[in-house]
Design an enzyme around this catalytic site. Sequence first.
Site, PDB file in Angstrom:
ATOM      1  N   HIS A 227      46.438  40.729  40.174  1.00  0.00           N
ATOM      2  CA  HIS A 227      46.127  40.060  38.551  1.00  0.00           C
ATOM      3  C   HIS A 227      47.569  40.580  37.811  1.00  0.00           C
ATOM      4  O   HIS A 227      47.253  41.351  37.407  1.00  0.00           O
ATOM      5  CB  HIS A 227      44.970  40.649  39.321  1.00  0.00           C
ATOM      6  CG  HIS A 227      44.607  41.447  38.305  1.00  0.00           C
ATOM      7  ND1 HIS A 227      45.318  42.449  39.669  1.00  0.00           N
ATOM      8  CD2 HIS A 227      44.037  42.504  37.153  1.00  0.00           C
ATOM      9  CE1 HIS A 227      45.014  44.192  38.614  1.00  0.00           C
ATOM     10  NE2 HIS A 227      44.632  44.173  37.342  1.00  0.00           N
TER      11      HIS A 227
ATOM     12  N   ASP B 108      45.507  40.818  33.578  1.00  0.00           N
ATOM     13  CA  ASP B 108      44.209  41.740  33.306  1.00  0.00           C
ATOM     14  C   ASP B 108      43.041  40.486  32.786  1.00  0.00           C
ATOM     15  O   ASP B 108      44.258  39.679  31.527  1.00  0.00           O
ATOM     16  CB  ASP B 108      44.305  42.806  32.542  1.00  0.00           C
ATOM     17  CG  ASP B 108      45.003  44.124  33.042  1.00  0.00           C
ATOM     18  OD1 ASP B 108      44.169  43.881  33.811  1.00  0.00           O
ATOM     19  OD2 ASP B 108      45.787  44.396  32.947  1.00  0.00           O
TER      20      ASP B 108
ATOM     21  N   HIS C  30      50.206  42.375  38.440  1.00  0.00           N
ATOM     22  CA  HIS C  30      49.987  43.911  39.077  1.00  0.00           C
ATOM     23  C   HIS C  30      49.746  44.115  39.911  1.00  0.00           C
ATOM     24  O   HIS C  30      48.344  43.281  40.259  1.00  0.00           O
ATOM     25  CB  HIS C  30      49.830  45.244  37.778  1.00  0.00           C
ATOM     26  CG  HIS C  30      48.990  44.795  36.563  1.00  0.00           C
ATOM     27  ND1 HIS C  30      48.635  43.884  35.943  1.00  0.00           N
ATOM     28  CD2 HIS C  30      47.203  45.487  36.856  1.00  0.00           C
ATOM     29  CE1 HIS C  30      47.658  44.437  35.563  1.00  0.00           C
ATOM     30  NE2 HIS C  30      46.547  45.432  35.922  1.00  0.00           N
TER      31      HIS C  30
ATOM     32  N   ARG D 143      43.160  53.468  30.120  1.00  0.00           N
ATOM     33  CA  ARG D 143      44.019  52.158  29.757  1.00  0.00           C
ATOM     34  C   ARG D 143      43.188  51.100  28.519  1.00  0.00           C
ATOM     35  O   ARG D 143      41.531  51.660  28.738  1.00  0.00           O
ATOM     36  CB  ARG D 143      43.112  51.255  31.308  1.00  0.00           C
ATOM     37  CG  ARG D 143      44.577  49.694  30.873  1.00  0.00           C
ATOM     38  CD  ARG D 143      43.747  48.682  31.712  1.00  0.00           C
ATOM     39  NE  ARG D 143      42.347  48.191  31.758  1.00  0.00           N
ATOM     40  CZ  ARG D 143      42.435  47.184  32.570  1.00  0.00           C
ATOM     41  NH1 ARG D 143      42.811  46.562  33.377  1.00  0.00           N
ATOM     42  NH2 ARG D 143      41.509  46.598  32.188  1.00  0.00           N
TER      43      ARG D 143
HETATM   44  C1  SIN Z   1      44.847  47.662  36.365  1.00  0.00           C
HETATM   45  O1  SIN Z   1      45.041  46.918  37.135  1.00  0.00           O
HETATM   46  O2  SIN Z   1      44.813  47.515  35.554  1.00  0.00           O
HETATM   47  C2  SIN Z   1      44.897  49.502  36.901  1.00  0.00           C
HETATM   48  C3  SIN Z   1      46.107  49.687  37.693  1.00  0.00           C
HETATM   49  C4  SIN Z   1      46.860  50.958  37.790  1.00  0.00           C
HETATM   50  O3  SIN Z   1      45.913  52.015  38.042  1.00  0.00           O
HETATM   51  O4  SIN Z   1      48.232  51.204  38.739  1.00  0.00           O
END
Ligand code: SIN
Length: 280
Positions: free
Chosen positions: A97, A99, A256, A271
Amino acid sequence: MPLEILPMSGHLGAEIRGADLAKLDDAVFAEIHQAFLDHAVIVFRDQTLGHEDQIAFGRRFGELDVHPIAVGMDQHPEMIRVLKPAGERASFGTSWHSDNTFFEKPSMASILYGVTLPPYGGDTLWASTEKAYETLSPGMKKVVDDLVAVHSARSAYDPRVTGEAKYRGEAAIQYRHSDIIDEEVEHPLIRTHPETGRRGIFVNPMFTLRIAGFGAAESEALLHFLYDHVTRPEFTCRLRWQPGTVAMWDNRATQHYAIDDYEGFERVMYRVTVQGDRPR
Ligand code: SIN
């Protein structure tokens, strides 16, 4: 001293050495900003960031999002603690995805700071949606260039799909109900990066529901082709985290995937996401 910039793979990502993100002057920030545009994923090792430092670094790029569903921290609603305790089954980000593409203005960038990491496992993968677009055939580019896709938070966050457990406080990341789960938003299937002018494929299996104006089977077939193409190993890079690693990525140019392969260990990250604009 100029920063050292070491590419992580053939087409995506760079590790940047020589920067302390808690103490940035404007000249170093300008170099980091350029590296972010050039490499789309940038990684810093051995950082010591308080929550305010991480928020201040993010704000250098723009206003921060407050996530409408994943609940932020008490004192810092714009920061999500991405916590998976040892043994917990719920995962966050474990499918490809970008974000928050279910926002009208999807997040421009994400900044993830690793604090507690498993001794092995828990890596993150990124894929270049721009390299993926560039390598489509001229014929396929003609097919996809002017299409529109419909995105929604439904598959990832609707408790009728995911179950109620994470809304009842049974998982480490807390979720709140939001009307946005029932909304749909349309974005161009191919978007043009507002800062670099590069074009990239902007659909992902976590949030894209369908291609507007297509029948269900047609939409599914074309989306699956695009998902497979974007995530070809040649277009990816992979990060092995250590405590103190910071990764920042451009959601306009990448997707990612957080690999969930560390069952017996805890993983704690923080995050923030930087607000984006309406994709064009
Ligand atoms: C995310 O999708 O923002 C998390 C990525 C992660 O935890 O590696």
